[in-house]
Write a protein that holds these residues in place. Structure first.
Motif, PDB file in Angstrom:
ATOM      1  N   ARG A 134     -11.877   3.929   0.476  1.00 20.82           N
ATOM      2  CA  ARG A 134     -12.681   4.144  -0.758  1.00 20.82           C
ATOM      3  C   ARG A 134     -13.027   2.966  -1.146  1.00 20.82           C
ATOM      4  O   ARG A 134     -14.221   2.984  -2.119  1.00 20.82           O
ATOM      5  CB  ARG A 134     -11.868   4.909  -1.514  1.00 20.82           C
ATOM      6  N   TYR A 135     -12.453   1.868  -0.915  1.00 21.11           N
ATOM      7  CA  TYR A 135     -12.794   0.504  -1.709  1.00 21.11           C
ATOM      8  C   TYR A 135     -12.747  -0.371  -0.363  1.00 21.11           C
ATOM      9  O   TYR A 135     -11.619  -1.180  -0.429  1.00 21.11           O
ATOM     10  CB  TYR A 135     -11.812   0.428  -2.636  1.00 21.11           C
ATOM     11  N   GLY A 136     -13.846  -0.879   0.266  1.00 17.09           N
ATOM     12  CA  GLY A 136     -13.497  -1.619   1.517  1.00 17.09           C
ATOM     13  C   GLY A 136     -13.560  -2.947   0.999  1.00 17.09           C
ATOM     14  O   GLY A 136     -12.588  -3.908   1.855  1.00 17.09           O
ATOM     15  N   ALA A 137     -13.750  -3.590  -0.303  1.00 20.71           N
ATOM     16  CA  ALA A 137     -13.613  -4.894  -0.585  1.00 20.71           C
ATOM     17  C   ALA A 137     -12.072  -5.127  -1.081  1.00 20.71           C
ATOM     18  O   ALA A 137     -11.561  -6.248  -1.400  1.00 20.71           O
ATOM     19  CB  ALA A 137     -14.316  -5.033  -2.084  1.00 20.71           C
ATOM     20  N   LEU A 138     -11.185  -4.096  -0.733  1.00 20.24           N
ATOM     21  CA  LEU A 138      -9.608  -4.445  -1.079  1.00 20.24           C
ATOM     22  C   LEU A 138      -9.146  -5.449  -0.441  1.00 20.24           C
ATOM     23  O   LEU A 138      -8.326  -6.103  -0.716  1.00 20.24           O
ATOM     24  CB  LEU A 138      -9.180  -2.793  -0.884  1.00 20.24           C
ATOM     25  N   TYR A 139      -9.395  -5.566   0.904  1.00 21.84           N
ATOM     26  CA  TYR A 139      -8.775  -6.742   1.967  1.00 21.84           C
ATOM     27  C   TYR A 139      -9.353  -7.997   1.486  1.00 21.84           C
ATOM     28  O   TYR A 139      -8.919  -9.076   1.810  1.00 21.84           O
ATOM     29  CB  TYR A 139      -9.200  -6.251   3.321  1.00 21.84           C
ATOM     30  N   THR A 140     -10.323  -8.037   0.728  1.00 19.70           N
ATOM     31  CA  THR A 140     -10.976  -9.377   0.425  1.00 19.70           C
ATOM     32  C   THR A 140     -10.360 -10.206  -0.886  1.00 19.70           C
ATOM     33  O   THR A 140     -10.726 -11.306  -1.040  1.00 19.70           O
ATOM     34  CB  THR A 140     -12.762  -9.249  -0.076  1.00 19.70           C
ATOM     35  N   PHE A 141      -9.514  -9.316  -1.437  1.00 13.98           N
ATOM     36  CA  PHE A 141      -8.524 -10.046  -2.720  1.00 13.98           C
ATOM     37  C   PHE A 141      -7.700 -10.684  -2.167  1.00 13.98           C
ATOM     38  O   PHE A 141      -6.691 -10.641  -1.219  1.00 13.98           O
ATOM     39  CB  PHE A 141      -8.337  -8.837  -3.563  1.00 13.98           C
ATOM     40  N   SER A 142      -7.167 -11.835  -3.042  1.00 14.31           N
ATOM     41  CA  SER A 142      -5.924 -12.647  -2.908  1.00 14.31           C
ATOM     42  C   SER A 142      -4.875 -12.047  -3.163  1.00 14.31           C
ATOM     43  O   SER A 142      -4.968 -11.327  -4.185  1.00 14.31           O
ATOM     44  CB  SER A 142      -6.300 -13.908  -3.619  1.00 14.31           C
ATOM     45  N   LEU A 143      -3.742 -11.986  -2.548  1.00 12.92           N
ATOM     46  CA  LEU A 143      -2.453 -11.719  -2.788  1.00 12.92           C
ATOM     47  C   LEU A 143      -1.914 -12.347  -4.215  1.00 12.92           C
ATOM     48  O   LEU A 143      -1.756 -11.546  -5.008  1.00 12.92           O
ATOM     49  CB  LEU A 143      -1.429 -11.756  -1.809  1.00 12.92           C
ATOM     50  N   VAL A 144      -2.066 -13.718  -4.068  1.00 13.17           N
ATOM     51  CA  VAL A 144      -1.564 -14.483  -5.196  1.00 13.17           C
ATOM     52  C   VAL A 144      -2.290 -14.505  -6.547  1.00 13.17           C
ATOM     53  O   VAL A 144      -1.707 -13.996  -7.721  1.00 13.17           O
ATOM     54  CB  VAL A 144      -1.203 -15.609  -4.868  1.00 13.17           C
ATOM     55  N   GLU A 145      -3.456 -14.300  -6.510  1.00 14.02           N
ATOM     56  CA  GLU A 145      -4.386 -14.577  -7.355  1.00 14.02           C
ATOM     57  C   GLU A 145      -4.905 -13.050  -8.101  1.00 14.02           C
ATOM     58  O   GLU A 145      -5.496 -13.113  -9.387  1.00 14.02           O
ATOM     59  CB  GLU A 145      -5.683 -15.494  -7.324  1.00 14.02           C
TER      60      GLU A 145
END
Length: 472
Positions: free
Chosen positions: A385-396
């Motif tokens: 549903r949201y492919g960009a999910l993997y592009t996000f930083s865990l910490v930030e």
């Protein structure tokens, strides 16, 4: 940096068997001055060092009838471009080990002999290419140097920076032992670097001068004029060159023009070319026939619509610079995750996903949600549903937004329905949710965040009206 306990004797024997002519300072072709392999093994050089020493021949021979090879036959412009490419690869590698941009730049500035060594290695690995006059692409340079740098990192661990800066002099045995015996675990994880240097590298200045200086004809260089005709401002060209100096040495007819014409043929508007090249100037260093087109064919075989290439390239130009092996590894991971072929294809809406590291991004994000009670089916749904999910930083990104989500009055399943939650700023999330709580109403999470201000106000009024009717 991680701690390594490398098998010194095994590594030395392997390197000796592969590169024994180079260790004694002769050309890649082999047996200069009649030396045999046994002579090399018994030489003072080899016997004097129990560990691998990075000492390769100076760039001083020529390509001749006997197969020996050197850099004198390589045009100065190409040699300068290869040095800049080698610097870019080394910078990228150092940053992956945790160094900042200024720290990496400082090391590069002090490591000219090591850069020459990397270029020499390129010429030994791709000797046949030079003998027929073919230039290396950016990907070929990267694929040749990164595995070598990784080997050196395994060999020298935390003192790799010292090795690079002091090349060709090897670290003494005591320093190697000290590296593994005296440092604490925490210290081993931090690379030893010199203070950052804020001055521009002189070679960067030369590259910038190359694109901005007026030539004997009273005009700017031909490739610069061509780029300006496409709509790139001179300041933009200089900025691209400052970040990626090799761009200044790309030939117009051999590199820049073929790539630009190919992009135009794909339907990329001429007005988008400046933005694409400024985002990823390395595109001009890629072979159309050997790299770029095969990469596109691979993605099209997955189901990417040919008509979408113009949008995909504009959205994320680096996609076309990735090797097929990297793309295949990402696709395989997504299939292992359970995503359907259709879901993988839809990731062209967030093409940067294909450029992410499996170990550095994809696995950690997946484990992040699994550790918080979601199952693999939930993760698949959220990703599709949201492919960009993997592009996000865990910490930030993911961690602070998750922690705030726990304070909201929503079940965890709400994030499966609306994973786009992580794409909104934390400020917007807090502001919208505080308004909803103040009004004493309940909205779906996607209504709280995705509606425009006017539509959000209307939704609140409807909820308030409905609430008042129920109370009455």
């Amino acid at each position: 940096m991680r701690k390594f306990d490398p098998p010194w004797p095994v590594f030395f024997r392997r390197q000796l068997n592969r590169n024994w002519p180079l260790f004694v300072g002769f050309a890649v072709s082999g047996t200069g001055n009649g030396l045999t392999r046994e002579d090399a093994k018994n030489s003072i050089f080899v016997q004097g060092h129990k560990r691998t020493q990075l000492s390769f021949p100076r760039i001083c021979c020529r390509a001749t009838y006997d197969g020996s090879f050197s850099l004198r036959v390589i045009p100065p412009n190409l040699l300068a471009a290869e040095k800049e490419e080698a610097k870019a690869v080394l910078t990228l590698f150092l940053k992956k080990q945790g160094l900042s941009n200024p720290a990496a730049a400082k090391i590069i500035n002090k490591s000219d002999p090591f850069i020459d060594h990397l270029v020499s290695r390129l010429h030994s690995v791709h000797k046949s290419h030079y003998l027929v006059g073919r230039e290396l692409t950016t990907l070929e340079i990267r694929d040749a140097l990164i595995p070598y740098l990784e080997t050196l990192f395994e060999e020298y661990g935390d003192i790799l920076v010292e090795v690079v800066e002091n090349f060709p002099n090897p670290p003494v045995e005591e320093r190697l032992e000290e590296n593994f015996l005296t440092l604490s675990a925490k210290e081993r994880s931090v690379p030893s670097v010199s203070p950052p240097n804020t001055t521009l590298d002189s070679k960067k200045l030369k590259a910038m001068a190359r694109v901005s200086d007026i030539g004997p004809t009273g005009k700017l260089p031909q490739h610069v004029v061509y780029l300006m005709d496409l709509g790139m401002e001179l300041e933009m060209i200089k900025e691209v060159t400052r970040k990626f100096p090799a761009f200044a040495y790309y030939s117009l007819e051999g590199k820049i023009k073929p790539v630009v014409e190919f992009l135009l043929h794909l339907g990329v508007p001429k007005s988008d070319i400046p933005t694409i090249l400024s985002k990823r100037p390395q595109l001009c260093g890629i072979s159309l026939s050997e790299n770029l087109i095969p990469t596109m064919n691979f993605l099209e075989d997955l189901g990417v619509d040919k008509k979408q290439w113009a949008k995909v390239i504009y959205r994320f130009p680096p996609l076309l610079t990735y090797s097929r092996q990297k793309l295949q590894a990402t696709v395989d991971f997504l299939y292992e995750l359970g995503l359907s072929a259709e879901s993988v294809v839809l990731l062209h809406r967030s093409p940067q996903t294909f450029g992410l590291s499996i170990e550095g991004n994809l696995k950690p994000v997946t484990e992040f949600f699994l550790d918080r009670g979601y199952n693999m089916g939930d993760v698949r749904t959220m990703t599709s549903r949201y492919g960009a999910l993997y592009t996000f930083s865990l910490v930030e990104n993911l961690i602070p937004k998750w922690e705030f989500f726990l304070t909201m009055d929503y079940p965890k399943s709400e994030l499966v329905k609306f994973p786009q939650y992580f794409g909104y700023s934390l400020e917007r999330i807090k502001l919208r949710y505080s308004i909803v709580r103040e009004k004493g109403v309940k909205l779906l999470l996607n209504q709280v965040l995705s509606l425009s201000n006017s539509e959000f106000d209307k939704a609140l009024k409807r909820k308030l009206k409905k609430k008042s009717l129920i109370d009455d």
